[in-house]
Design a protein around this motif. Structure first.
Motif, PDB file in Angstrom:
ATOM      1  N   ILE A 174       0.806  -1.218   0.000  1.00  0.00           N
ATOM      2  CA  ILE A 174       0.000   0.000   0.000  1.00  0.00           C
ATOM      3  C   ILE A 174       0.841   1.272   0.000  1.00  0.00           C
ATOM      4  N   SER A 175       2.167   1.145   0.083  1.00  0.00           N
ATOM      5  CA  SER A 175       3.026   2.323   0.065  1.00  0.00           C
ATOM      6  C   SER A 175       4.380   1.945  -0.490  1.00  0.00           C
ATOM      7  N   LEU A 176       5.156   2.951  -0.850  1.00  0.00           N
ATOM      8  CA  LEU A 176       6.489   2.703  -1.390  1.00  0.00           C
ATOM      9  C   LEU A 176       7.401   2.112  -0.330  1.00  0.00           C
ATOM     10  N   GLU A 177       7.279   2.578   0.898  1.00  0.00           N
ATOM     11  CA  GLU A 177       8.150   2.076   1.960  1.00  0.00           C
ATOM     12  C   GLU A 177       7.968   0.580   2.170  1.00  0.00           C
ATOM     13  N   THR A 178       6.715   0.120   2.282  1.00  0.00           N
ATOM     14  CA  THR A 178       6.463  -1.313   2.460  1.00  0.00           C
ATOM     15  C   THR A 178       6.834  -2.090   1.203  1.00  0.00           C
ATOM     16  N   ALA A 179       6.715  -1.450   0.031  1.00  0.00           N
ATOM     17  CA  ALA A 179       7.077  -2.135  -1.216  1.00  0.00           C
ATOM     18  C   ALA A 179       8.576  -2.390  -1.285  1.00  0.00           C
ATOM     19  N   LEU A 180       9.389  -1.411  -0.884  1.00  0.00           N
ATOM     20  CA  LEU A 180      10.843  -1.602  -0.911  1.00  0.00           C
ATOM     21  C   LEU A 180      11.276  -2.649   0.106  1.00  0.00           C
ATOM     22  N   ASP A 181      10.644  -2.621   1.283  1.00  0.00           N
ATOM     23  CA  ASP A 181      10.979  -3.638   2.289  1.00  0.00           C
ATOM     24  C   ASP A 181      10.593  -5.030   1.807  1.00  0.00           C
ATOM     25  N   LEU A 182       9.428  -5.158   1.190  1.00  0.00           N
ATOM     26  CA  LEU A 182       8.987  -6.456   0.684  1.00  0.00           C
ATOM     27  C   LEU A 182       9.886  -6.936  -0.451  1.00  0.00           C
ATOM     28  N   PHE A 183      10.274  -6.027  -1.328  1.00  0.00           N
ATOM     29  CA  PHE A 183      11.164  -6.394  -2.432  1.00  0.00           C
ATOM     30  C   PHE A 183      12.479  -6.948  -1.898  1.00  0.00           C
ATOM     31  N   HIS A 184      13.063  -6.247  -0.916  1.00  0.00           N
ATOM     32  CA  HIS A 184      14.340  -6.700  -0.364  1.00  0.00           C
ATOM     33  C   HIS A 184      14.188  -8.034   0.358  1.00  0.00           C
ATOM     34  N   LEU A 185      13.070  -8.211   1.069  1.00  0.00           N
ATOM     35  CA  LEU A 185      12.837  -9.461   1.795  1.00  0.00           C
ATOM     36  C   LEU A 185      12.659 -10.638   0.845  1.00  0.00           C
ATOM     37  N   GLN A 186      11.835 -10.485  -0.174  1.00  0.00           N
ATOM     38  CA  GLN A 186      11.601 -11.572  -1.127  1.00  0.00           C
ATOM     39  C   GLN A 186      12.863 -11.907  -1.914  1.00  0.00           C
ATOM     40  N   LEU A 187      13.636 -10.868  -2.249  1.00  0.00           N
ATOM     41  CA  LEU A 187      14.866 -11.107  -3.006  1.00  0.00           C
ATOM     42  C   LEU A 187      15.881 -11.871  -2.164  1.00  0.00           C
ATOM     43  N   THR A 188      15.983 -11.500  -0.894  1.00  0.00           N
ATOM     44  CA  THR A 188      16.924 -12.200  -0.015  1.00  0.00           C
ATOM     45  C   THR A 188      16.521 -13.654   0.184  1.00  0.00           C
ATOM     46  N   ASN A 189      15.244 -13.896   0.377  1.00  0.00           N
ATOM     47  CA  ASN A 189      14.777 -15.280   0.556  1.00  0.00           C
ATOM     48  C   ASN A 189      15.037 -16.120  -0.693  1.00  0.00           C
ATOM     49  N   GLU A 190      14.830 -15.529  -1.863  1.00  0.00           N
ATOM     50  CA  GLU A 190      15.040 -16.284  -3.103  1.00  0.00           C
ATOM     51  C   GLU A 190      16.506 -16.606  -3.317  1.00  0.00           C
ATOM     52  N   VAL A 191      17.394 -15.677  -2.984  1.00  0.00           N
ATOM     53  CA  VAL A 191      18.831 -15.930  -3.129  1.00  0.00           C
ATOM     54  C   VAL A 191      19.284 -17.011  -2.156  1.00  0.00           C
ATOM     55  N   ASN A 192      18.803 -16.938  -0.934  1.00  0.00           N
ATOM     56  CA  ASN A 192      19.191 -17.945   0.057  1.00  0.00           C
ATOM     57  C   ASN A 192      18.682 -19.331  -0.318  1.00  0.00           C
ATOM     58  N   SER A 193      17.497 -19.393  -0.892  1.00  0.00           N
ATOM     59  CA  SER A 193      16.948 -20.698  -1.285  1.00  0.00           C
ATOM     60  C   SER A 193      17.659 -21.276  -2.489  1.00  0.00           C
ATOM     61  N   ALA A 194      18.243 -20.430  -3.350  1.00  0.00           N
ATOM     62  CA  ALA A 194      18.962 -20.932  -4.526  1.00  0.00           C
ATOM     63  C   ALA A 194      20.256 -21.604  -4.113  1.00  0.00           C
ATOM     64  N   GLY A 195      20.959 -21.062  -3.123  1.00  0.00           N
ATOM     65  CA  GLY A 195      22.149 -21.715  -2.595  1.00  0.00           C
ATOM     66  C   GLY A 195      23.377 -21.620  -3.454  1.00  0.00           C
ATOM     67  N   ALA A 196      23.422 -20.813  -4.477  1.00  0.00           N
ATOM     68  CA  ALA A 196      24.595 -20.712  -5.352  1.00  0.00           C
ATOM     69  C   ALA A 196      25.478 -19.526  -5.004  1.00  0.00           C
ATOM     70  N   GLY A 197      25.174 -18.822  -3.934  1.00  0.00           N
ATOM     71  CA  GLY A 197      25.950 -17.645  -3.543  1.00  0.00           C
ATOM     72  C   GLY A 197      25.042 -16.631  -2.875  1.00  0.00           C
ATOM     73  N   THR A 198      25.659 -15.558  -2.451  1.00  0.00           N
ATOM     74  CA  THR A 198      24.882 -14.537  -1.741  1.00  0.00           C
ATOM     75  C   THR A 198      24.979 -13.157  -2.373  1.00  0.00           C
ATOM     76  N   SER A 199      25.971 -12.921  -3.211  1.00  0.00           N
ATOM     77  CA  SER A 199      26.139 -11.581  -3.792  1.00  0.00           C
ATOM     78  C   SER A 199      25.227 -11.411  -4.997  1.00  0.00           C
ATOM     79  N   LEU A 200      24.663 -10.202  -5.103  1.00  0.00           N
ATOM     80  CA  LEU A 200      23.761  -9.928  -6.217  1.00  0.00           C
ATOM     81  C   LEU A 200      23.898  -8.475  -6.645  1.00  0.00           C
ATOM     82  N   CYS A 201      23.391  -8.167  -7.825  1.00  0.00           N
ATOM     83  CA  CYS A 201      23.392  -6.798  -8.342  1.00  0.00           C
ATOM     84  C   CYS A 201      22.224  -6.637  -9.301  1.00  0.00           C
ATOM     85  N   LEU A 202      21.646  -5.450  -9.299  1.00  0.00           N
ATOM     86  CA  LEU A 202      20.516  -5.176 -10.174  1.00  0.00           C
ATOM     87  C   LEU A 202      20.988  -4.975 -11.607  1.00  0.00           C
ATOM     88  N   CYS A 203      20.064  -5.195 -12.549  1.00  0.00           N
ATOM     89  CA  CYS A 203      20.318  -4.949 -13.967  1.00  0.00           C
ATOM     90  C   CYS A 203      19.042  -4.359 -14.567  1.00  0.00           C
TER      91      CYS A 203
END
Length: 765
Positions: free
Chosen positions: A103-132
Motif C-alpha cells: 500500500i506504500s512505497l516504503e512497504t514495497a521496498l521492504d517487501l522487495f528486499h525481503l523476497q529477493l533475499t529469501n530467493e537468493v538464500n533458497s537458490a544456494g549458489a551464492g549470496t552476492s547480487l546486483c541489479l540490472c
C-alpha cells in the motif's frame, strides 16, 4: 565466464504516468515493480515476480485505479504490521509467476528486499547480487527521487546496478544508447520475440501514456533472455564495473584554474532561500553530483537569490537532471536549465589559500554568521557558541580558532561576516538555534552555508565591491580645467539647501516672506537631479548683495512647510555669487563649507554628472529638410558651424541673467541642463557664428511646427521668459506662415548678441 556477482536481478519499473524515455519525467509515483533472478554461474532464470503499489488516487487514471483496486480486493491481508499481502504462487493475468501488493512505497521496498533475499538464500549458489535494468531511468529517475521526496531509506542493492544497454553496446559499438530497447537488443541477438504494439517502430503512440501491466512482465522476460544470450557463446560476456549511485553529497573546493566541461553544468532556479547544498543534492538524488558541485548563487547584496549551479560527473547525468525541470522541492517547483563551466567557476571557483585550508576539513558543517560587530574577535565568537548554564545542548566550534573564518575587504577591514565549522549536523542545528541572539550590542543572523558560498563571498569582497561603481562622469575625461569661480564675485544670490522634495516656487516665496520683493524677475531656479526630480537645492537671484546677506542671516535654518505635503524641514540659507550658482546649475558641485570662505581646495569641489537625463556632447552639425533660402549666407553659415566651433567657451550675458559663469570652459551643451527660468524652454543649444550679422540681435529658427498650432500666440508663449517686448520678436513678413514646409523665423533682442553674433537653435526641443 568470470563475474563479480553470483546473481543478477533483472528489474523493471512502471509509474502511473509516462513510460519509455520519458519515465520519471512527470514526477508520477511508482505503481509496479517486476524482477527476475538470473543465476550467472549456472546460467538459469528464476521466477518472474510482480509487486503492485497502490499510489495516491489523484495520480491514477480511472483504468489504472480500477485495476489496482481489483488486485488489492482479491488479495488476502496477512499482517497489519507489514501492510503487505501476498498471493498464491500461480500465474496471474499479467503473466508473472508470483504477485505481491503493497500500500506504500516504503512497504514495497521492504517487501522487495525481503523476497529477493529469501530467493537468493533458497537458490544456494551464492549470496552476492546486483541489479540490472534497461537504461538508467528505472533506478536514477524513479526509485531514488521518489524515496528522497518521501524521506525513505532505500535498500543497499539500489545503489549499484548494471545498465543492460551499455553491456550490450560493448559487443555492438554502433548501437545508439538512446534508441536501444530490450526488443531491438533481442532482434540483434536473434532471439524470437513478439514485439508489443507500443514498442513497434511503426506505431505512433504517445510515450506520455501509462504502460499496461502485462508489458512490464514481458520486458523482464525478454531482458532475462538477452542476459543469457550475452553470457553464452559466442559473446561470453563478462560484466564490467557497475553503475554507482552516490549515497551522499561530498562538499569540497574548486579552483578557478580547473577546467569544467560545459556539458556537465545546470542552473536550478526557484530554490527556497533557506535551502542548502544538501537540499539540492536531495532534489537530484539518484544523479551523481561532482565533489563540491552544488554552488548557491548570491545577489549583489550577498544574499541568496534562489538560484544554484550544479555540476554533475558526466553529460549523461546532466541530461537526466534536465528532465527534472519543474519538479518540486517541498511546495515550490524548480526550473532546470543548461549552464556553462564558466558560470560555475564564477560562483564556486576560488584562489585564496586561506579558504582552501579552511575548507580542507571534510565532513564539516558550515554555518554563516552575518551582522558581526567590526571589532568581533575569535574569542567572542567561541563564547557566543558556548553552552549556557541552563542548557545542556552544546555546539562546540570544530578546531577552535581554526574553525572560524572572518571575511575581510582587501585592505583588511572586516565586513561583518564570518564562517564557522561544526563537526556534525547535531552541533550545527544547536548552533542555528542562536539565530538573532546578541553578540555585544548587535543581533547575529545564522544560516547553514556551503563551501561554494564561502568561495563566492570571499571572491566578491576581495575582488570587487558588491554594488558596482558608476562610471566616471564625462567631465573627468575632458582636459583639466578650473571651474571654481573667483572669490571676488558679488554675492547677490541666495542658495537654499535642504528643501522638501514637494516644495514648489510658491512655497519658496512664502518662506522668503518680505524678501520676496527683492527677487529679480524669473530669479528662482530649482536644481534637479539626473532623474529630473527636485534635488532639494534652489538658487534665488536678489536685487543686491545687502538684501541677500540680510535674508541669509534671518532665514538660515528656519522651518519650511509645503502645501502639497505634510512634511516640514529646516532650510539652510547661504549667500552666493552668480558664478557659483551657474556652476551648480551646470552640474558642478560646491564645497559643503560655508560660502563666505574662499580658501577651499580643489579637492573639496568636484564635478558630478550634469542634472539632466541625456549625457552627450553637442553634435558637430545639424541637418534640416531642404527649404528655399530665406537667410543670408552668413546667417546660414551660423546655423551649421564646423566641428571645431561646437566646443566653445560660454559667453557672458548682461547683468541679471548670469545663468552660468562667464569664465568657465565647458565642453557640453550645458544650457540643456537648466531647469529654469520658469516659462522658458529647457533644452536650448547655443552656437557661435563665424561672422557678425548686419542686423542687431539674433535669429531663431523653429522648424517642424505643428499644423494645428495657434501661430503667433504659441511662439510668444514659448519666448515669454526672455527680456524685451514679445511683440517685437516676430518678423512681420513671416507671421502666420505655419504651413507645411515653411519655417518661421523670429529675431531676438540684444540679449543673445555679442560682437561676432550668436544664434539660438531650437532643434533640440
Amino acid at each position: 565466464m568470470t563475474a563479480q556477482v553470483d546473481y543478477l536481478v533483472v528489474l523493471f519499473t512502471a509509474t502511473s504516468g509516462a513510460s519509455g524515455e520519458l519515465l520519471g519525467s512527470d514526477e508520477k509515483e511508482l505503481v509496479q515493480l517486476v524482477w527476475q533472478l538470473v543465476d550467472l554461474k549456472n546460467k538459469k532464470l528464476g521466477k518472474v515476480n510482480e509487486l503492485l503499489i497502490k499510489p495516491e488516487l489523484s495520480d491514477l487514471t480511472e483504468e489504472q485505479e480500477k485495476e489496482v483496486e481489483d488486485v488489492v480486493e482479491e488479495s488476502v491481508e496477512e499482517s497489519v504490521e507489514e501492510s503487505v499481502e501476498e498471493s498464491v504462487e500461480e500465474k496471474t493475468g499479467s503473466g508473472a509467476d508470483c504477485c505481491f501488493t503493497a500500500i506504500s512505497l516504503e512497504t514495497a521496498l521492504d517487501l522487495f528486499h525481503l523476497q529477493l533475499t529469501n530467493e537468493v538464500n533458497s537458490a544456494g549458489a551464492g549470496t552476492s547480487l546486483c541489479l540490472c535494468t534497461d537504461g538508467q531511468l528505472h533506478v536514477r529517475q524513479v526509485i531514488h527521487p521518489e524515496a528522497a521526496s518521501k524521506n525513505l531509506l532505500v535498500p543497499d542493492c539500489f545503489y549499484s546496478f548494471y545498465d543492460l544497454r551499455k553491456e550490450f553496446k560493448q559487443h555492438f559499438p554502433t548501437s545508439d544508447l538512446k534508441t536501444l530497447n530490450v526488443y531491438t537488443m533481442a532482434e540483434s541477438l536473434s532471439i524470437p520475440v513478439d514485439v508489443p504494439t507500443m514498442w513497434d517502430s511503426s506505431a505512433t503512440l504517445d510515450p506520455s501514456t501509462a504502460m499496461p501491466a502485462e508489458v512490464a512482465v514481458q520486458q523482464v522476460q525478454q531482458m532475462g533472455s538477452v542476459v543469457l544470450a550475452l553470457l553464452s557463446e559466442p559473446f561470453n560476456h563478462s560484466l564490467s564495473d557497475a553503475e554507482r549511485v552516490n549515497e551522499k553529497f561530498e562538499s569540497g573546493t574548486c579552483s578557478k584554474m580547473e577546467k569544467v566541461c560545459d556539458n556537465t553544468v545546470i542552473r536550478a532556479r526557484g530554490l527556497p532561500w533557506q535551502s542548502s547544498d544538501q537540499d539540492i543534492a536531495r532534489f537530484f538524488r539518484g544523479l551523481n553530483i561532482a565533489k563540491g558541485g552544488a554552488a548557491l548563487c548570491l545577489n549583489a547584496q550577498g544574499r541568496r537569490n534562489g538560484e544554484a549551479l550544479v555540476r554533475f560527473v558526466s553529460e549523461e547525468h546532466r541530461d537526466l537532471a534536465l528532465q527534472r525541470h519543474k519538479h518540486h522541492m517541498g511546495n515550490r517547483y524548480i526550473e532546470v536549465y543548461k549552464a556553462t563551466g564558466e558560470d560555475f567557476l564564477k560562483i564556486a571557483g576560488g584562489t585564496s589559500n586561506e579558504v582552501a585550508v579552511f575548507l580542507s576539513r571534510e565532513d564539516q558543517i558550515i554555518v554563516r554568521m552575518r551582522g558581526l560587530p567590526f571589532t568581533a574577535t575569535h574569542e567572542q565568537v567561541l563564547f557566543f557558541f558556548s553552552p549556557e548554564d541552563e542548557l545542556k545542548e552544546t555546539c562546540p566550534v570544530s578546531g577552535g580558532k581554526d574553525g572560524i573564518l572572518f571575511v575581510r575587504y582587501p585592505d583588511g577591514r572586516p565586513t561583518g561576516d564570518a564562517f564557522v565549522l561544526f563537526a556534525c549536523e547535531e552541533h550545527a542545528q544547536c548552533a542555528l538555534k542562536k539565530h538573532k541572539e546578541l553578540l555585544g550590542k548587535r543581533y547575529i543572523e545564522l544560516f547553514k552555508s556551503t563551501a561554494a558560498e564561502v568561495q563566492q563571498v570571499l571572491n566578491r569582497y576581495s575582488s570587487a565591491p558588491l554594488i558596482p561603481v558608476a562610471p566616471a562622469p564625462l567631465m573627468a575625461m575632458l582636459p583639466t580645467m578650473s571651474l571654481l569661480p573667483s572669490p571676488g564675485g558679488i554675492r547677490d544670490c541666495l542658495r537654499l539647501r535642504g528643501l522638501p522634495y514637494t516644495a514648489s516656487i510658491e512655497d519658496i516665496l512664502t518662506f522668503l516672506g518680505e524678501f520676496t520683493h527683492d527677487i529679480r524677475p524669473h530669479g528662482v531656479h530649482m536644481v534637479l537631479n539626473q532623474q529630473g526630480r527636485p534635488s532639494g537645492d534652489c538658487f534665488i537671484q536678489m536685487t543686491s548683495a545687502e538684501r541677500a546677506l540680510q535674508a541669509s542671516q534671518r532665514l538660515h535654518k528656519h522651518i519650511m512647510t509645503t502645501q502639497r505635503g505634510q512634511n516640514s524641514r529646516y532650510v539652510e540659507v547661504f549667500p552666493c555669487s552668480a558664478e557659483e550658482m551657474g556652476l551648480v546649475l551646470m552640474g558642478g558641485s560646491l564645497s559643503h563649507m560655508h560660502t563666505h570662505t574662499h580658501t577651499r581646495s580643489r579637492s573639496g569641489t568636484g564635478l558630478s554628472p550634469p542634472p539632466c537625463k541625456s549625457r552627450r556632447l553637442s553634435p558637430p552639425s545639424y541637418s534640416f529638410a531642404p527649404a528655399p533660402p530665406i537667410l543670408p549666407t552668413e546667417a546660414a553659415a551660423a546655423l551649421y558651424p564646423p566641428f571645431g566651433q561646437v566646443l566653445l567657451a560660454p559667453r557672458p550675458l548682461p547683468p541679471g541673467h548670469p545663468y552660468y559663469p562667464a569664465s568657465a570652459q565647458i565642453y557640453m551643451n550645458y544650457t540643456a541642463y537648466y531647469p529654469s527660468p520658469p516659462g522658458s524652454p529647457n533644452t536650448l543649444g547655443f552656437y557661435p557664428s563665424p561672422s557678425s550679422l548686419s542686423s542687431p540681435g539674433g535669429l531663431v529658427r523653429m522648424p517642424s511646427l505643428t499644423y494645428n498650432s495657434n501661430g503667433v500666440k504659441d511662439i510668444m508663449s514659448a519666448m515669454q521668459g526672455y527680456q524685451g517686448p514679445t511683440e517685437s520678436l516676430l518678423s512681420s513678413s513671416l507671421i502666420g506662415q505655419s504651413s507645411a514646409g515653411d519655417t518661421p523665423l523670429m529675431s531676438l533682442p540684444a540679449l543673445m548678441t555679442k560682437p561676432g553674433g550668436q544664434y539660438l537653435d531650437l532643434t533640440l526641443l
